[in-house]
Design an enzyme around this catalytic site. Structure first.
Site, PDB file in Angstrom:
ATOM      1  N   ASN A  78      48.778  35.034  47.712  1.00  0.00           N
ATOM      2  CA  ASN A  78      47.622  35.810  47.236  1.00  0.00           C
ATOM      3  C   ASN A  78      46.722  36.324  48.354  1.00  0.00           C
ATOM      4  OD1 ASN A  78      47.763  33.123  45.080  1.00  0.00           O
ATOM      5  ND2 ASN A  78      48.373  35.162  44.413  1.00  0.00           N
ATOM      6  N   VAL A 129      42.318  39.554  50.165  1.00  0.00           N
ATOM      7  CA  VAL A 129      42.379  38.425  49.244  1.00  0.00           C
ATOM      8  C   VAL A 129      42.543  38.946  47.825  1.00  0.00           C
ATOM      9  CG1 VAL A 129      41.123  36.441  48.323  1.00  0.00           C
ATOM     10  CG2 VAL A 129      40.926  37.030  50.745  1.00  0.00           C
ATOM     11  N   CYS A 130      43.508  38.402  47.107  1.00  0.00           N
ATOM     12  CA  CYS A 130      43.712  38.815  45.718  1.00  0.00           C
ATOM     13  C   CYS A 130      43.172  37.726  44.807  1.00  0.00           C
ATOM     14  CB  CYS A 130      45.185  39.058  45.438  1.00  0.00           C
ATOM     15  SG  CYS A 130      45.496  39.536  43.749  1.00  0.00           S
ATOM     16  N   LEU A 131      41.994  37.977  44.272  1.00  0.00           N
ATOM     17  CA  LEU A 131      41.356  37.004  43.387  1.00  0.00           C
ATOM     18  C   LEU A 131      40.676  37.804  42.284  1.00  0.00           C
ATOM     19  CD1 LEU A 131      40.519  34.015  42.981  1.00  0.00           C
ATOM     20  CD2 LEU A 131      38.557  34.461  44.444  1.00  0.00           C
TER      21      LEU A 131
END
Lengths: 182, 111
Positions: free
Chosen positions: A104, A111-113
């Protein structure tokens, strides 16, 4: 924190008395941050640490995460957090400054959130009801609960995990030793 | 009902009625409490009480010469309340209640 609050107040007073026109807007972000930074520090997970490079700039700080479990244990990861002027209508910008192998987080530090997505149709994206502490908890959880191999940003990392968990673990360790040693 | 009245009357015949009154109420003070009938009385967007002016209006009024504030409250169909100012900024990018994610539609507005 009292001194910061005092500083903000003093700054406002000074600029207000100088001229009403040039100081067009008292920053809503800064007002929110005075409270949220305090709350964030009080509820900080044990694996996290907050570093302010300039205590007068509450909108720019580093979050250091030292995971105590999971694949990345033993590493020390720095995240730059920048709170833009349109906070809290827009989420803070988070960039990982430590190179790591994570499904992620890509190697550029993106950042993949879900929490950090500006607009989303589900209820998981950013909302002005969220606070800095939620961001810290969210990023921290990427190393544990929120680790997600199904919707990867680093596709290669996720694929490696699916094919061969042992080499995934090995590659993570390799990156930790090379870039994120405490 | 009729029976009990009968009883009272029968008992009331004697003088002993007065001696049965142990207490006499001479004075009483009523105390009442009230609160706004809203589910959430702090605006979850700017974290200021909805009945006060929102953070933005407060900040700007410092520079305003005429003190009158006109920062109203808005209730959604979902019964969540926010400052109108705060909510109108948010719905520009996402037309949902930030608390319950329901499609946002205004139920009523006012103070």
């Amino acid at each position: 924190m009292i001194t910061l609050r005092g500083k903000l107040k003093k700054d406002n007073d000074v600029s207000n008395s100088k001229s009403r026109d040039t100081n067009k807007r008292v920053s809503i972000r800064d007002k929110l941050l005075v409270r949220e930074v305090q709350e964030m520090e009080q509820t900080l997970p044990s694996t996290c640490q907050i570093v302010f490079d300039d205590p007068n700039r509450l909108h720019e700080f580093t979050l250091v995460i030292v995971p105590d479990e999971g694949y990345w244990v033993g590493g020390r990861f720095h995240f730059g957090i920048y709170v833009t002027e349109d906070y809290n209508m827009a989420p803070p910008q988070v960039k990982c400054q430590t190179k790591l192998w994570h499904p992620n987080i890509n190697e550029d530090g993106d950042v993949c959130l879900s929490l950090l997505r500006q607009s989303s149709i589900d209820g998981l994206g950013w909302a002005p009801t969220r606070k800095l502490k939620d961001v810290v908890w969210g990023v921290n959880s990427l190393f544990t609960d929120l680790l997600n191999f199904d919707d990867p940003l680093n596709r290669e990392a996720a694929e490696l995990f699916l094919v061969d968990k042992e080499s995934f673990r090995h590659k993570v360790k390799e990156y930790v030793t090379q870039y994120a040693k405490r | 009902m009729a029976e009990s009245v009968q009883d009272n009357v029968e008992r009331g015949d004697g003088d002993n009625v007065k001696t049965e009154n142990f207490f006499t109420l001479k004075k009483w003070n009523a105390v009442a409490m009230w609160s706004w009938d809203v589910e959430c009385d702090t605006c979850a967007i700017c974290r200021v009480q909805v009945m006060d002016a929102c953070l933005r209006c407060q900040a700007e009024s410092k520079k305003d010469f005429y003190g009158k504030q006109d920062c109203v409250v808005v209730w959604g169909e979902c019964n969540h309340s926010f400052h109108y100012c705060c909510m109108s900024l948010w719905v520009k990018q996402n037309n949902r209640c930030p608390l319950c994610q329901q499609e946002w539609s205004i139920q009523r507005m006012g103070k």
